[in-house]
Design a protein around this motif. Structure first.
Motif, mmCIF file in Angstrom:
data_model
loop_
_atom_site.group_PDB
_atom_site.id
_atom_site.type_symbol
_atom_site.label_atom_id
_atom_site.label_comp_id
_atom_site.label_asym_id
_atom_site.label_seq_id
_atom_site.Cartn_x
_atom_site.Cartn_y
_atom_site.Cartn_z
ATOM 1 N N PRO A 42 0.816 -1.219 0.000
ATOM 2 C CA PRO A 42 0.000 0.000 0.000
ATOM 3 C C PRO A 42 0.856 1.278 0.000
ATOM 4 O O PRO A 42 0.453 2.302 -0.531
ATOM 5 C CB PRO A 42 -0.830 -0.123 1.284
ATOM 6 C CG PRO A 42 -0.943 -1.600 1.498
ATOM 7 C CD PRO A 42 0.379 -2.166 1.036
ATOM 8 N N GLY A 43 2.057 1.200 0.539
ATOM 9 C CA GLY A 43 2.968 2.349 0.553
ATOM 10 C C GLY A 43 3.741 2.518 -0.745
ATOM 11 O O GLY A 43 4.536 3.441 -0.881
ATOM 12 N N GLY A 101 6.868 -12.144 -3.891
ATOM 13 C CA GLY A 101 6.756 -10.692 -3.969
ATOM 14 C C GLY A 101 6.187 -10.029 -2.729
ATOM 15 O O GLY A 101 5.832 -10.691 -1.746
ATOM 16 N N ALA A 102 6.074 -8.705 -2.796
ATOM 17 C CA ALA A 102 5.691 -7.860 -1.654
ATOM 18 C C ALA A 102 4.336 -8.215 -1.067
ATOM 19 O O ALA A 102 4.173 -8.230 0.139
ATOM 20 C CB ALA A 102 5.712 -6.393 -2.066
#
Length: 177
Positions: free
Chosen positions: A126-127, A147-148
């Motif tokens: 989200p950032g 992944g993130a």
């Protein structure tokens, strides 16, 4: 003489390991403060490699097994380079993640095929952060990469013995610890 940077250490660790068994001379041809791009020709073909690093490992116990994990962050500049400038059609394209602890006393290298790395980097937090997470349990022969915004179970395996990408004759008994 200029001061040796942290990225020089990580790129050097990778290149030194690679030169120990590869035939051909590497050429660094692109760099930022926290990445390098390497072109190398070996008896197994031509390689185009984007090198990133992290010096922050985390160790935990999971069901009586040692779990070591690393997070390698990619900047917007890294993403643009990987999407627009990196791929060389005549080469094998890889992302090399040099993974270490803060004291630089334990370093591992994960070689990820370009397509798998890009899949990991498609989604951001989200950032807006993009990263590749790497996990190894005990002395397993594989890393798990994801992944993130993915979970570990959604990841893929990468051999701990990264030289298998560059030397067909490297066997399991040559496992790097």
């Amino acid at each position: 003489m200029r001061r040796i940077s942290k990225m020089d250490y990580y790129a050097g660790a990778f290149i030194t390991s690679l030169l120990g068994s590869a035939k051909g001379a590497p050429a660094l041809f692109d760099e930022t403060n926290d990445s390098r791009r390497l072109s190398i020709a070996t008896n197994l073909g031509d390689f185009n490699i984007y090198i990133k690093y992290t010096g922050d490992s985390r160790i935990a116990k999971v069901r009586e097994r040692k779990k070591t994990s690393w997070t390698v962050n990619f900047t917007d500049t890294d993403i643009r380079k990987l999407e627009n400038e990196f791929v060389q059609e005549t080469c094998k394209n890889y992302i090399a993640l040099v993974l270490s602890n803060k004291g630089l006393s334990d370093t591992k290298i994960a070689i990820i095929e370009y397509e798998n790395a890009v899949r990991c980097l498609q989604k951001s937090t989200p950032g807006g952060n993009r990263r590749i997470n790497v996990v190894r349990y005990g002395s397993e022969h594989n890393f798990i990469c994801y992944g993130a915004t993915e979970r570990e179970g959604d990841g893929f395996f990468v051999n701990v013995n990264f030289m298998k990408c560059f030397d067909k004759e490297t066997g399991e008994e040559d496992e790097f610890e």
